[in-house]
Design an enzyme around this catalytic site. Structure first.
Site, PDB file in Angstrom:
ATOM      1  N   LYS A  10       0.700  -1.361   0.094  1.00 26.59           N
ATOM      2  CA  LYS A  10      -0.043   0.174   0.119  1.00 26.59           C
ATOM      3  C   LYS A  10       0.931   1.406  -0.028  1.00 26.59           C
ATOM      4  O   LYS A  10       2.012   1.084   0.335  1.00 26.59           O
ATOM      5  CB  LYS A  10      -0.868  -0.057   1.321  1.00 26.59           C
ATOM      6  CG  LYS A  10      -0.355   0.528   2.450  1.00 26.59           C
ATOM      7  CD  LYS A  10      -0.133   1.643   2.984  1.00 26.59           C
ATOM      8  CE  LYS A  10       0.279   2.201   4.054  1.00 26.59           C
ATOM      9  NZ  LYS A  10       1.833   1.801   4.342  1.00 26.59           N
ATOM     10  N   SER A 155       8.298 -11.997  -2.063  1.00 27.78           N
ATOM     11  CA  SER A 155       7.694 -10.646  -1.821  1.00 27.78           C
ATOM     12  C   SER A 155       8.353  -9.773  -3.137  1.00 27.78           C
ATOM     13  O   SER A 155       9.507  -9.764  -3.297  1.00 27.78           O
ATOM     14  CB  SER A 155       7.871 -10.105  -0.652  1.00 27.78           C
ATOM     15  OG  SER A 155       6.937  -8.955  -0.578  1.00 27.78           O
ATOM     16  N   SER A 161       9.787  -0.191   4.320  1.00 24.93           N
ATOM     17  CA  SER A 161      10.002   0.940   3.695  1.00 24.93           C
ATOM     18  C   SER A 161       8.568   1.934   3.642  1.00 24.93           C
ATOM     19  O   SER A 161       8.567   2.719   2.961  1.00 24.93           O
ATOM     20  CB  SER A 161      10.329   0.664   2.138  1.00 24.93           C
ATOM     21  OG  SER A 161       9.234  -0.237   1.629  1.00 24.93           O
ATOM     22  N   GLY A 162       7.711   1.235   4.251  1.00 24.35           N
ATOM     23  CA  GLY A 162       6.435   2.105   4.451  1.00 24.35           C
ATOM     24  C   GLY A 162       5.576   1.587   3.466  1.00 24.35           C
ATOM     25  O   GLY A 162       4.432   2.253   3.187  1.00 24.35           O
ATOM     26  N   LEU A 163       5.879   0.734   2.655  1.00 31.53           N
ATOM     27  CA  LEU A 163       4.707  -0.028   1.780  1.00 31.53           C
ATOM     28  C   LEU A 163       3.932  -1.020   2.072  1.00 31.53           C
ATOM     29  O   LEU A 163       3.308  -1.829   1.312  1.00 31.53           O
ATOM     30  CB  LEU A 163       5.599  -0.447   0.465  1.00 31.53           C
ATOM     31  CG  LEU A 163       6.622   0.941  -0.209  1.00 31.53           C
ATOM     32  CD1 LEU A 163       7.214   0.282  -1.349  1.00 31.53           C
ATOM     33  CD2 LEU A 163       5.496   1.734  -0.704  1.00 31.53           C
ATOM     34  N   SER A 165       4.555  -4.100   3.626  1.00 30.89           N
ATOM     35  CA  SER A 165       5.086  -5.439   3.558  1.00 30.89           C
ATOM     36  C   SER A 165       4.653  -6.505   4.577  1.00 30.89           C
ATOM     37  O   SER A 165       4.226  -7.515   4.326  1.00 30.89           O
ATOM     38  CB  SER A 165       6.492  -5.459   3.515  1.00 30.89           C
ATOM     39  OG  SER A 165       7.064  -5.148   4.654  1.00 30.89           O
ATOM     40  N   SER A 166       4.722  -5.702   6.035  1.00 27.78           N
ATOM     41  CA  SER A 166       4.176  -6.540   7.010  1.00 27.78           C
ATOM     42  C   SER A 166       2.689  -7.014   6.972  1.00 27.78           C
ATOM     43  O   SER A 166       2.210  -8.225   7.084  1.00 27.78           O
ATOM     44  CB  SER A 166       4.606  -6.144   8.493  1.00 27.78           C
ATOM     45  OG  SER A 166       3.639  -5.158   8.634  1.00 27.78           O
ATOM     46  N   GLU A 212      -0.729  -8.317  12.597  1.00 25.38           N
ATOM     47  CA  GLU A 212      -0.229  -7.000  12.693  1.00 25.38           C
ATOM     48  C   GLU A 212       0.078  -6.747  13.870  1.00 25.38           C
ATOM     49  O   GLU A 212       1.114  -5.890  14.359  1.00 25.38           O
ATOM     50  CB  GLU A 212      -1.047  -6.236  11.867  1.00 25.38           C
ATOM     51  CG  GLU A 212      -0.884  -6.166  10.321  1.00 25.38           C
ATOM     52  CD  GLU A 212       0.197  -5.271   9.918  1.00 25.38           C
ATOM     53  OE1 GLU A 212       1.498  -5.936   9.741  1.00 25.38           O
ATOM     54  OE2 GLU A 212       0.285  -4.039   9.583  1.00 25.38           O
ATOM     55  N   ASP A 223      -3.441  -0.603   6.804  1.00 19.92           N
ATOM     56  CA  ASP A 223      -2.447  -1.416   5.801  1.00 19.92           C
ATOM     57  C   ASP A 223      -3.193  -2.835   5.646  1.00 19.92           C
ATOM     58  O   ASP A 223      -3.156  -3.064   4.424  1.00 19.92           O
ATOM     59  CB  ASP A 223      -1.148  -1.671   6.495  1.00 19.92           C
ATOM     60  CG  ASP A 223      -0.113  -0.462   6.572  1.00 19.92           C
ATOM     61  OD1 ASP A 223      -0.794   0.665   6.429  1.00 19.92           O
ATOM     62  OD2 ASP A 223       1.000  -0.504   6.586  1.00 19.92           O
TER      63      ASP A 223
END
Length: 406
Positions: A10, A155, A161-163, A165-166, A212, A223
């Site tokens: 995201k 992945s 990186s703020g995208l 991923s978790s 999360e 997210d």
């Protein structure tokens, strides 16, 4: 046989930081995915169709009495004897009895799972993965119980990186586990990637949110919601509203590879708000207006190329304004400014996404922009040591893959 799940990352299109202070923000999925494949041995109590049972036999020896997790991109593999998991987590049993309302992981269970993770001797340089491995163990044992299996994760999303991923990991993992449980009924006559129904997506989202929590402590839920349902969401004061894009959007995502402390950046904005309450209130109000206008533009129909171009120009201006306000909040960084200067030379509009202080920068790629220009921009950014990714914005969320032939 192989059943796979994939979930997207995201971005925050507008409103980061200001959302903490009551403003609206807009998040969107990107077509960069985390993939999870799940294999069970034939005798582990799974519910595969009988015609597929013979195809699973060749996995039996590999998975016999062991739960394996392979993080392919990291070059890491972890394994736990099922007996060891039962010994450490005696209540895990055969899975969850109330799948529609997953309970949060208890402090005792977190401590017990941490002991199982520590036994794997994760390299110090990759110790940040420990929380994700803990989330894996909890989700797996909560949904499937103590069964031998092999889970492989790959992945396209850079970590940290703020995208998201978790969240993409938790969503795709939860989906794969639920898809091969008694809680979700899959149509095994279907082949290829397909989306689950609304009820199934709601269930996956609940489980992913609990995962999360193990990784982040107090996540917003944004997210995992974007990763599950895809497209876009508008959120304000804890309320999430799903919205649908009516125009194609493509972004260049530049990963500066500069790590950042999200809590410290959020705290810095709050401290600045205390020192300058009136000025910062005006900043947050402006950001709220930008987010709302951006959401309106994206949802409006675009009947032809001219309409798309006009909408893209408005979005570029809103991105530039949002970035200016983020600079007012004090969350930019030298690496971000380098990206801004570079893309501005090519008359492209950019803004940071997420916490700032490094991380990733978004650059809108207009529909009519030539590939030659894009190549030049990427080459210049990569020469600075940055990583560049091109992504479509606002696409599908979680999907399951079943090819029917493996």
């Amino acid at each position: 046989m192989e059943v796979r799940a994939r979930a997207p990352g995201k971005i925050i299109l507008a409103g980061e930081h200001a959302v903490v202070h009551g403003s609206t923000a807009v998040a969107a999925s990107i077509d960069l995915y985390t993939y999870v494949s799940l294999h069970f041995p034939a005798d582990s109590g799974n519910r595969f169709p009988s015609k597929e049972m013979e195809a699973i036999e060749n996995l039996k020896q590999d998975n016999d009495d062991t739960l394996k997790l392979q993080l392919k991109d990291m070059g890491l593999e972890f394994s736990w004897p099922v007996g060891r998991i039962k010994e450490t987590l005696p209540d895990s049993g055969t899975g969850c009895d109330a799948p529609s309302s997953p309970a949060s992981c208890s402090p005792w269970t977190i401590k017990s799972i941490a002991a199982l993770v520590e036994e794997q001797n994760i390299p110090e340089a990759k110790i940040g993965l420990a929380a994700g491995v803990s989330a894996f163990l909890w989700l797996y044992t909560s949904i499937q119980g103590c069964k031998p299996a092999k889970v492989v994760v790959t992945s396209e999303l850079p970590l940290g990186s703020g995208l998201g991923s978790s969240a993409a990991f938790c969503v795709s993992l939860s989906a794969a586990l639920l898809a091969l449980s008694d809680f979700v009924v899959l149509d095994f006559s279907r082949q290829g990637w397909f989306m689950l129904g609304e009820n199934e997506l709601d269930l996956v989202n609940k489980w992913a949110f609990e995962g999360e929590k193990i990784i982040h402590g107090k996540p917003s839920g944004i997210d995992n919601t974007v990763s599950t349902y895809g497209n876009m969401i508008e959120f304000r004061s804890g309320d999430l509203t799903r919205i649908k894009s009516n125009m194609p959007l493509k972004m260049l995502i530049t990963n500066t590879k500069v790590g950042r402390n999200t809590k410290a950046l959020v705290a810095g904005v709050s401290e600045r708000t205390i020192r300058h309450p009136n000025a910062m209130a005006a900043v947050f109000t402006a950001v709220d207006s930008i987010s709302s206008e951006l959401a309106t533009i994206i949802q409006a129909p675009a009947p032809d190329d001219l309409a798309v171009t006009e909408k893209e120009e408005k979005l570029e201006e809103l991105m530039e304004m949002n970035q200016g306000l983020l600079q007012c909040m004090g969350v930019s960084h030298a690496s971000i400014e380098t990206v801004l200067r570079t893309t501005l030379k090519y008359k492209l509009s950019s803004k940071l996404t997420g916490a700032g202080g490094g991380g990733c920068v978004l650059t809108l790629l207009p529909t009519l922009l030539s590939g030659t220009v894009i190549d030049k921009v990427i080459a210049e950014l990569e020469s600075c040591g940055f990583q560049c990714l091109i992504a479509g914005i606002g696409g599908n969320g979680l999907e399951i893959f079943y090819d029917g032939s493996s």
